[in-house]
Design an enzyme around this catalytic site. Sequence first.
Site, PDB file in Angstrom:
ATOM      1  N   SER A 126      88.727  66.553  60.483  1.00  7.54           N
ATOM      2  CA  SER A 126      89.139  66.502  61.761  1.00  7.54           C
ATOM      3  C   SER A 126      88.678  65.312  62.641  1.00  7.54           C
ATOM      4  CB  SER A 126      88.991  67.628  62.633  1.00  7.54           C
ATOM      5  OG  SER A 126      87.469  67.828  62.634  1.00  7.54           O
ATOM      6  N   ASP A 144      87.339  67.301  53.991  1.00  6.48           N
ATOM      7  CA  ASP A 144      86.468  66.290  54.989  1.00  6.48           C
ATOM      8  C   ASP A 144      85.980  64.907  54.314  1.00  6.48           C
ATOM      9  OD1 ASP A 144      85.718  65.860  57.438  1.00  6.48           O
ATOM     10  OD2 ASP A 144      84.188  67.473  57.578  1.00  6.48           O
ATOM     11  N   LYS A 167      79.374  64.807  53.536  1.00 10.81           N
ATOM     12  CA  LYS A 167      80.538  63.885  53.488  1.00 10.81           C
ATOM     13  C   LYS A 167      80.276  62.529  54.415  1.00 10.81           C
ATOM     14  CE  LYS A 167      81.990  65.097  57.795  1.00 10.81           C
ATOM     15  NZ  LYS A 167      82.634  64.016  58.881  1.00 10.81           N
ATOM     16  N   THR A 192      87.127  61.197  55.838  1.00 15.27           N
ATOM     17  CA  THR A 192      86.006  60.482  56.277  1.00 15.27           C
ATOM     18  C   THR A 192      85.908  59.100  55.756  1.00 15.27           C
ATOM     19  OG1 THR A 192      84.877  62.643  56.986  1.00 15.27           O
ATOM     20  CG2 THR A 192      83.708  60.431  57.415  1.00 15.27           C
ATOM     21  N   ALA A 249      88.163  63.926  66.800  1.00 18.58           N
ATOM     22  CA  ALA A 249      88.313  64.328  68.086  1.00 18.58           C
ATOM     23  C   ALA A 249      89.855  63.787  68.851  1.00 18.58           C
ATOM     24  CB  ALA A 249      87.144  63.719  68.653  1.00 18.58           C
ATOM     25  N   ARG A 280      83.231  57.482  62.382  1.00 15.82           N
ATOM     26  CA  ARG A 280      81.809  56.636  62.880  1.00 15.82           C
ATOM     27  C   ARG A 280      81.015  56.433  61.815  1.00 15.82           C
ATOM     28  NH1 ARG A 280      80.070  61.051  67.177  1.00 15.82           N
ATOM     29  NH2 ARG A 280      80.710  62.431  65.511  1.00 15.82           N
ATOM     30  N   ASN A 281      80.967  57.388  60.676  1.00 14.75           N
ATOM     31  CA  ASN A 281      80.036  56.951  59.505  1.00 14.75           C
ATOM     32  C   ASN A 281      80.577  55.879  58.788  1.00 14.75           C
ATOM     33  OD1 ASN A 281      77.866  59.372  59.654  1.00 14.75           O
ATOM     34  ND2 ASN A 281      79.526  60.180  60.395  1.00 14.75           N
ATOM     35  N   LYS A 330      77.553  68.211  62.468  1.00 11.23           N
ATOM     36  CA  LYS A 330      77.689  68.204  60.943  1.00 11.23           C
ATOM     37  C   LYS A 330      76.321  67.219  60.736  1.00 11.23           C
ATOM     38  CE  LYS A 330      82.466  68.295  60.615  1.00 11.23           C
ATOM     39  NZ  LYS A 330      83.802  67.688  60.337  1.00 11.23           N
ATOM     40  N   ARG A 345      75.377  66.510  79.484  1.00 10.43           N
ATOM     41  CA  ARG A 345      74.013  66.495  79.857  1.00 10.43           C
ATOM     42  C   ARG A 345      73.851  65.579  81.075  1.00 10.43           C
ATOM     43  NH1 ARG A 345      69.388  67.301  76.921  1.00 10.43           N
ATOM     44  NH2 ARG A 345      70.829  67.576  75.103  1.00 10.43           N
TER      45      ARG A 345
END
Length: 321
Positions: A132, A238, A185, A242, A134, A249-250, A102, A30
């Site tokens: 997954s 997942d 998740k 996670t 990145a 990050r979560n 997600k 962006r």
Amino acid sequence: MKIAVAGAGAFGTGLAIALAANGPVTLWARDAKAATKMQESRENAARLPDLIIPENVTVTSDLSEVFAADTILLAIPAQKAGAWLAEHAAELAGKRLVACCKGIDQATLRGPVAQIENHVPDAVAAMLTGPSFAADIARHLPTALTLACKDNDEGAYLQACLSTPTLRLYLSHDVVGAELGGALKNVIAIACGVCMGAGFGESARAAVITRGFAEMRRIGAALGADPETLTGLSGFGDLALTCTSDASRNYRFGLSVGAGKEFDSSTTVEGAATAVSVTNLAEKHNLDLPICRVVADLSSGKIDPETALATLLARPLRKEQ
């Protein structure tokens, strides 16, 4: 097939790097300055430092280059995807649109594929999701994902075109289950992070993962998801990744909340917004999702970790199901 990735965050960049193994890819950012810097330096220093962007990946801020592709992967935050699709619906008509975000939109309570179907009804809508990170994808480490598409032929076509020697895609027709697994998740990962950040221990985290998975299956059944989908890559797979890795990050957001520390506000935390959406869905369908509700309250600052734990421990004893 001409492929473009809309969204040059960590996951979008990682996908573009991985898919470049098959041929040219357009990666849209962006921010024009950021796009120019990435194109010249061949690196996304802010999101994936020390990983080289191949020469056959064109980084641009020009959307016309994205719309020239017949297959577009949407790596835009879930809460912004609907507005982006609505704004560019005319240019996206007839394209293959693969959601890679997600979450569940707070305004509409729809998942990413449902957003595509609503705003661009004549597009082919699909969902790419599963365990997954990145950086793993960008480093060409072995990764298995779910590709969900209602159209059998289009799904098989996308599966063949988006798979690489190290990125293995398993085809599913259960779009609802894939959407829910990827979204929920993140909510449970926040709860697990809170457990660890507050010092509640590994046993508490194991309990949260297990009971959180039960909540995922509960809402999945209410919305018509195939139970098998939630036990697969896009659900339990997942969830396991996670909820147990600092690379999430979560999970890191939950760690910060549990420890009472500040969290980088520039980092997208889909699970915080999704927790609110899921709580609203639970009320709509008369479902009991205590962990999701507690995460929604924690993320909005309504309660603290100790109150959250007390709330969950105060629930009536009953048979496990």
